[in-house]
Design an enzyme around this catalytic site. Structure first.
Site, PDB file in Angstrom:
ATOM      1  N   TYR A 189       0.711  -1.193   0.106  1.00 36.83           N
ATOM      2  CA  TYR A 189       0.205   0.096  -0.137  1.00 36.83           C
ATOM      3  C   TYR A 189       0.851   1.277   0.095  1.00 36.83           C
ATOM      4  O   TYR A 189       0.701   2.109  -0.876  1.00 36.83           O
ATOM      5  CB  TYR A 189      -1.007  -0.196   1.132  1.00 36.83           C
ATOM      6  CG  TYR A 189      -1.828   1.073   1.509  1.00 36.83           C
ATOM      7  CD1 TYR A 189      -2.848   1.364   0.832  1.00 36.83           C
ATOM      8  CD2 TYR A 189      -1.429   2.051   2.590  1.00 36.83           C
ATOM      9  CE1 TYR A 189      -3.719   2.573   0.795  1.00 36.83           C
ATOM     10  CE2 TYR A 189      -2.323   3.128   2.762  1.00 36.83           C
ATOM     11  CZ  TYR A 189      -3.276   3.342   1.822  1.00 36.83           C
ATOM     12  OH  TYR A 189      -4.115   4.408   2.235  1.00 36.83           O
ATOM     13  N   LYS A 215       1.023   4.055  -3.073  1.00 41.83           N
ATOM     14  CA  LYS A 215       0.797   5.575  -2.703  1.00 41.83           C
ATOM     15  C   LYS A 215       1.963   6.312  -3.369  1.00 41.83           C
ATOM     16  O   LYS A 215       1.827   7.546  -3.916  1.00 41.83           O
ATOM     17  CB  LYS A 215       0.583   5.995  -1.402  1.00 41.83           C
ATOM     18  CG  LYS A 215      -0.915   5.420  -0.879  1.00 41.83           C
ATOM     19  CD  LYS A 215      -1.879   6.003  -1.513  1.00 41.83           C
ATOM     20  CE  LYS A 215      -3.280   5.752  -0.850  1.00 41.83           C
ATOM     21  NZ  LYS A 215      -4.381   6.503  -1.441  1.00 41.83           N
TER      22      LYS A 215
END
Length: 352
Positions: free
Chosen positions: A157, A161
């Site tokens: 994750y 990002k």
């Protein structure tokens, strides 16, 4: 002015939409249409704001499949909140890459095409995360983290990002979009049901006990974390989206992301505050049961931040955990059971 919010019916999307519908302006200019795009949209007749507001258009489906509809008319402002969350990205790599990287790239390409065709260059706000940071054994984080700290994410994750941040930076440098990035702290307390975020327990250990339900804390109590309440998070998103570029207070200086201001606390601080303001019976509903997987993700995130960049935009962190709890019970009093009534915002809560 036409504003599009992806993830418009997620928790933050609804909060941002509600804030815009309250003022009905963006940077002082009237909003012509507010488009909420999400694959999960309330079905049937609804009087629930923002879905029922006459200013709102709704686009249902995966964002990547609805870009032609979203850009059928010029997009002036794009607030890109749609995302797969941390634990589900760790469990399903392909989901994270598709929902986060591929979708963001497709949104950027649609914005670029609009500019190339002579339309407005969209102002784009991207919600990134504190998860872009991680403590690499060879490059440990400094005691206090700022936007100048090298991001070394320790989760899929966080990597996703960071990839999106860099794409937005380059599209902005090339003049395809006017991009800006808000790095969100863990938002607590979120209402509703638990989600798949690794940090979701930081809401659950407050929300569930106040609702009369048991909760599990999957990390050691001395773990320190960086939090921001929903109100402070929405305020930060909109402030960064609206800020003009330039030097000085109130301006967005340079192209770096902005870390939203952080309230740094330990999990023990949170549990002690819950006990102090809601009583032993409520706090005793929390069980400590460390989960190495969750602890590895959340424990890799920094807790101490230099908030100077956010402060220059007029943003400040929440003052303490008690104020965060007060905010939750004020906004969601119907989710608080009788034995937690001492935590209600309309009654005094002890602070010391």
């Amino acid at each position: 002015m036409r504003i599009v919010i992806t993830g418009g019916f997620g928790f933050l999307g609804r909060q941002v939409a509600d804030a815009l519908l309250t003022t009905r302006t963006f940077r002082g200019a009237p909003i012509g249409r507010l488009v909420l795009a999400d694959r999960a949209v309330p079905s049937g007749p609804s009087s629930d704001r923002p879905a029922a507001d006459p200013l709102v258009d709704i686009v249902r489906g995966d964002v990547i499949d609805r870009l032609d509809e979203l850009f059928a008319r010029p997009v002036d402002v794009l607030i890109h909140l749609a995302s797969a969350v941390s634990a589900e990205c760790e469990a399903d790599f392909d989901l994270g890459m598709s929902a986060n990287v591929d979708t963001t790239r497709a949104v950027l390409e649609a914005a670029r095409a609009q500019s190339a065709a002579g339309g407005p260059t969209p102002r784009m706000l991207f919600s990134s995360s504190v998860a872009v940071y991680g403590s690499d054994p060879a490059l440990p984080l400094p005691p206090v983290v700022s936007e100048a700290t090298l991001p070394t994410p320790r989760s899929s994750y966080g990597v996703q990002k960071l990839v999106c941040e860099q794409l937005i930076a380059d599209y902005t440098r090339r003049g395809f979009v006017d991009g800006r990035v808000a790095r969100l702290m863990t938002v607590s307390v979120r209402p509703g049901k638990p989600n798949a975020a690794a940090s979701g327990f930081l809401s659950g250990i407050i929300r569930e006990p106040l609702a009369g339900l048991p909760a599990t804390c999957p990390v050691r109590p001395d773990l320190r974390v960086a939090l921001a309440s929903p109100r402070r998070t929405v305020e930060g998103i909109l402030r960064i989206a609206e800020a003009e570029r330039g030097a000085g207070p109130g301006f967005l200086d340079g192209g770096l992301p902005v870390n939203l201001p952080a309230l740094t606390v330990s999990v023990a601080d949170m549990l002690d505050t819950l006990r102090r303001v809601a009583g032993d019976a409520v706090a005793d509903r929390v069980t400590i049961a460390p989960d190495p997987g969750v602890e590895a993700i959340v424990g890799s995130w920094p807790a101490d931040f230099d908030n100077a960049r956010a402060t220059a935009l007029g943003l400040e962190p929440d003052p303490d955990v008690a104020s965060v709890v007060r905010q939750y019970v004020a906004d969601h009093a119907d989710a608080v059971v009788a034995d937690a009534a001492a935590a209600r915002a309309d009654r005094p809560m002890p602070i010391d």
